[in-house]
Design a protein around this motif. Structure first.
Motif, PDB file in Angstrom:
ATOM      1  N   GLN A   4       0.817  -1.203   0.000  1.00  0.00           N
ATOM      2  CA  GLN A   4       0.000   0.000   0.000  1.00  0.00           C
ATOM      3  C   GLN A   4       0.858   1.262   0.000  1.00  0.00           C
ATOM      4  O   GLN A   4       1.881   1.339   0.676  1.00  0.00           O
ATOM      5  CB  GLN A   4      -0.947   0.012   1.186  1.00  0.00           C
ATOM      6  N   LEU A   6       0.219   5.389   0.410  1.00  0.00           N
ATOM      7  CA  LEU A   6      -0.681   6.485   0.742  1.00  0.00           C
ATOM      8  C   LEU A   6      -0.122   7.756   0.112  1.00  0.00           C
ATOM      9  O   LEU A   6       1.004   8.149   0.393  1.00  0.00           O
ATOM     10  CB  LEU A   6      -0.781   6.644   2.259  1.00  0.00           C
ATOM     11  N   LEU A  38      -3.472   4.688  -2.528  1.00  0.00           N
ATOM     12  CA  LEU A  38      -4.590   5.284  -1.790  1.00  0.00           C
ATOM     13  C   LEU A  38      -4.435   6.798  -1.838  1.00  0.00           C
ATOM     14  O   LEU A  38      -3.402   7.334  -1.435  1.00  0.00           O
ATOM     15  CB  LEU A  38      -4.580   4.807  -0.339  1.00  0.00           C
ATOM     16  N   PRO A  40      -6.570   9.820  -0.603  1.00  0.00           N
ATOM     17  CA  PRO A  40      -7.719  10.485   0.015  1.00  0.00           C
ATOM     18  C   PRO A  40      -7.808  11.944  -0.442  1.00  0.00           C
ATOM     19  O   PRO A  40      -6.792  12.587  -0.694  1.00  0.00           O
ATOM     20  CB  PRO A  40      -7.423  10.395   1.511  1.00  0.00           C
ATOM     21  N   GLU A  56      -7.449  14.396   8.338  1.00  0.00           N
ATOM     22  CA  GLU A  56      -7.616  13.465   7.217  1.00  0.00           C
ATOM     23  C   GLU A  56      -6.388  12.554   7.072  1.00  0.00           C
ATOM     24  O   GLU A  56      -6.521  11.359   6.813  1.00  0.00           O
ATOM     25  CB  GLU A  56      -7.879  14.227   5.919  1.00  0.00           C
ATOM     26  N   ARG A  59      -6.634   9.862   9.727  1.00  0.00           N
ATOM     27  CA  ARG A  59      -7.575   8.801   9.336  1.00  0.00           C
ATOM     28  C   ARG A  59      -6.933   7.868   8.307  1.00  0.00           C
ATOM     29  O   ARG A  59      -7.062   6.652   8.388  1.00  0.00           O
ATOM     30  CB  ARG A  59      -8.855   9.405   8.768  1.00  0.00           C
ATOM     31  N   ALA A  60      -6.246   8.453   7.344  1.00  0.00           N
ATOM     32  CA  ALA A  60      -5.643   7.652   6.278  1.00  0.00           C
ATOM     33  C   ALA A  60      -4.505   6.781   6.814  1.00  0.00           C
ATOM     34  O   ALA A  60      -4.417   5.595   6.477  1.00  0.00           O
ATOM     35  CB  ALA A  60      -5.143   8.557   5.158  1.00  0.00           C
ATOM     36  N   ALA A  62      -4.126   5.642   9.743  1.00  0.00           N
ATOM     37  CA  ALA A  62      -4.693   4.578  10.584  1.00  0.00           C
ATOM     38  C   ALA A  62      -5.140   3.374   9.747  1.00  0.00           C
ATOM     39  O   ALA A  62      -5.193   2.257  10.258  1.00  0.00           O
ATOM     40  CB  ALA A  62      -5.872   5.118  11.393  1.00  0.00           C
ATOM     41  N   THR A  63      -5.419   3.589   8.463  1.00  0.00           N
ATOM     42  CA  THR A  63      -5.910   2.493   7.615  1.00  0.00           C
ATOM     43  C   THR A  63      -4.799   1.714   6.917  1.00  0.00           C
ATOM     44  O   THR A  63      -5.064   0.633   6.411  1.00  0.00           O
ATOM     45  CB  THR A  63      -6.881   3.018   6.535  1.00  0.00           C
ATOM     46  N   VAL A  64      -3.602   2.278   6.854  1.00  0.00           N
ATOM     47  CA  VAL A  64      -2.538   1.574   6.128  1.00  0.00           C
ATOM     48  C   VAL A  64      -1.783   0.645   7.067  1.00  0.00           C
ATOM     49  O   VAL A  64      -1.642   0.922   8.249  1.00  0.00           O
ATOM     50  CB  VAL A  64      -1.560   2.550   5.415  1.00  0.00           C
TER      51      VAL A  64
END
Length: 185
Positions: A4, A6, A38, A40, A56, A59-60, A62-64
């Motif tokens: 991934q 970001l 990704l 955002p 933001e 949040r991003a 935290a998802t990776v």
């Protein structure tokens, strides 16, 4: 499984062929088989506010997963570095790519306290495998000196000074793709 990445985009309009749009399209085509890119949407990119962008980014991130790649273009790179230096991030990242990013405050001639990095930001970053800084000599927005300031503060970083990429990197950056591909080998 795809790695991934970001990507935090630039300030300003982000419609078709605006802001980071062409650069993102280039990256998606170039690394689509190895990476899940990704991207955002940052809040109000025409009038960016650090607190809103920070939220933001939080949040991003935290998802990776652990060992994801982080990449920021222009203001996105500045915000990403500020976030990593000021927040408690308990992940290790494979790499950080800073592309055409302004250096706010310090020895630069750009000053905007909302985006200024702490003087000791480099010591506060979480573990990052490799750091790359890209800047084009013909960048019409951010002076080349800003990349040199980042390189000075981040001596472990690899500085890539490019020709003919401008600020928006609309034609992409094959050197960046080569560096990104080297991470999955």
């Amino acid at each position: 499984m795809k790695k991934q990445c970001l990507f935090i985009h630039s300030a300003g309009p982000q419609g078709p062929h605006e802001g980071s749009d062409d650069f993102i399209t280039f990256l998606q085509k170039a690394v689509g088989t190895d990476y899940d890119l990704l991207c955002p949407k940052m809040p109000d990119p025409g009038q960016p506010n650090y607190a809103a962008w920070r939220n933001e980014v939080a949040r991003a991130i935290a998802t990776v997963p652990e060992d994801a790649v982080l990449m920021g273009h222009s203001l996105g790179g500045s915000v990403l570095l500020k976030y990593l230096a000021e927040e408690a991030v308990d992940k290790r990242f494979a790499a950080l790519f800073i592309v055409a990013s302004p250096y706010w405050g310090g020895d630069s001639d750009w000053s905007y306290s909302e985006f200024t990095l702490p003087e000791d930001f480099a010591a506060k970053l979480p573990p990052i495998g490799q750091i790359f800084i890209y800047h084009s000599r013909d960048d019409e927005v951010v002076p080349e000196r800003h990349a040199a300031l980042y390189a000075e503060k981040l001596p472990q970083a690899i500085l890539r000074e490019l020709d003919h990429s401008g600020h928006a990197f609309t034609q992409g950056a094959p050197e960046l793709v080569t560096d990104l591909e080297s991470l999955v080998k």
